[in-house]
Design an enzyme around this catalytic site. Structure first.
Site, PDB file in Angstrom:
ATOM      1  CD  GLU A 120      42.942  23.531  41.016  1.00 30.48           C
ATOM      2  OE1 GLU A 120      42.261  22.581  40.603  1.00 30.48           O
ATOM      3  OE2 GLU A 120      43.892  23.410  41.790  1.00 30.48           O
ATOM      4  CB  THR A 168      39.377  21.714  46.944  1.00 30.60           C
ATOM      5  OG1 THR A 168      40.361  20.748  46.560  1.00 30.60           O
ATOM      6  CG2 THR A 168      40.057  23.053  47.130  1.00 30.60           C
TER       7      THR A 168
END
Ligand code: HSE
Length: 285
Positions: A120, A168
């Protein structure tokens, strides 16, 4: 060959920035892995054109390296990338699970959480476990450092994804650098309320606990139509509304039976500002 389904997740839930996460019963990715001498990645499906296939740039490449498990990895995307539904986290979590089984590494789902977190980090630039933890463990999760606790909550949700892309990384740039004591006290109160609601399967407490005055307002500014969609969802019966993960998805909690009307109201809210969107009637699963 090993095949694994990876659920979408919603991180933060308003008051639990970088800590709370929830696994959703839909949408989902499917990952297939086969042993190989070196890792190759083949991405298909929803938004696959935006996902790098070079293992150095893809979440699953870092996971394969961390597990010393080279493989042909095929990802069928059901979760749109950069939508706020944990698309990259889902792939990282599923790859960790599938490669662990393919190579018989014997790690538990909990032990796989930090490994998927490394993957991630390839995309977001920082390790945060609030997507990979629910993707691997299911339910509502509270991730603090390396500790993850889970609650088997059953709360109806609607996730509405506008046709806007927010990375993000960009969404993390607008997070305030600090908080006042007043903001801190408010956030702790809401986070505790949300957690109590999850333990009691109480949509009213979960919705109330989603309210956040710290991170969410800054991120809502990046989403055209957020205020309209929030008002529309609340008017249709939502118990609480917040930004899903880093956005631009918007998440509403509600009582069973209210999802259809809330989903329609949210899509209509985005349409009012000229933004197309797609709503998923889902639940924590
Ligand atoms: N907690 C992370 C964030 C989740 O809000 O930046 C990103 O998916």
């Amino acid at each position: 060959m090993v095949t694994v389904r990876a659920p979408a997740t919603s991180a933060n839930l308003g008051s639990g920035f970088d800590v709370f996460g929830a696994a959703l019963d839909r949408p989902a990715d499917v990952i297939r892995v086969e042993k190989a001498d070196r890792t190759t990645i083949d991405v298909r499906g929803y938004g696959s054109e935006f996902i790098p296939e070079d293992p150095a740039d893809n979440t699953v490449g870092a996971v394969a390296e961390a597990l010393d498990a080279p493989a042909h990895i095929r990802i069928d995307k059901g979760i749109r990338p950069s939508s706020g539904l944990g698309s990259s986290g889902a792939s990282a979590a599923a790859a960790a699970l599938a490669l662990n089984e393919l190579y018989d590494r014997g790690l538990s789902r909990k032990e796989l959480v930090p490994i998927a977190g490394k993957g991630e980090a390839t995309v977001s630039g920082e390790v945060h476990l609030d997507n990979v933890a629910p993707a691997l463990l299911g339910g509502f999760t509270v991730a603090t450092g390396r500790d993850v606790t889970t609650v088997d909550a059953d709360i109806p949700l609607v996730a509405c994804l506008p046709e806007i892309a927010i990375s993000t990384r960009d969404a993390r740039d607008v997070v305030p650098a600090g908080a006042t004591m007043e903001q801190l006290v408010y956030t702790v109160g809401r986070a505790a309320t949300l957690t109590t609601g999850m333990c009691r399967n109480d949509p009213r407490l979960v919705g109330k606990g989603m309210h956040d005055r710290l991170v969410t307002p800054a991120r809502a500014d990046l989403i055209s139509g957020y205020d309209e969609v929030r008002e529309a969802a609340l008017a249709a019966g939502a118990t609480g509304v917040t930004v899903s993960g880093a956005g631009p998805g918007v998440l509403a909690a509600c009582y069973p039976g209210d999802r259809r009307e809330i989903a329609a109201a949210m899509v209509e809210g985005f349409a009012e500002v000229g933004v197309d969107s797609r709503a998923y009637q889902t639940k924590i699963g």
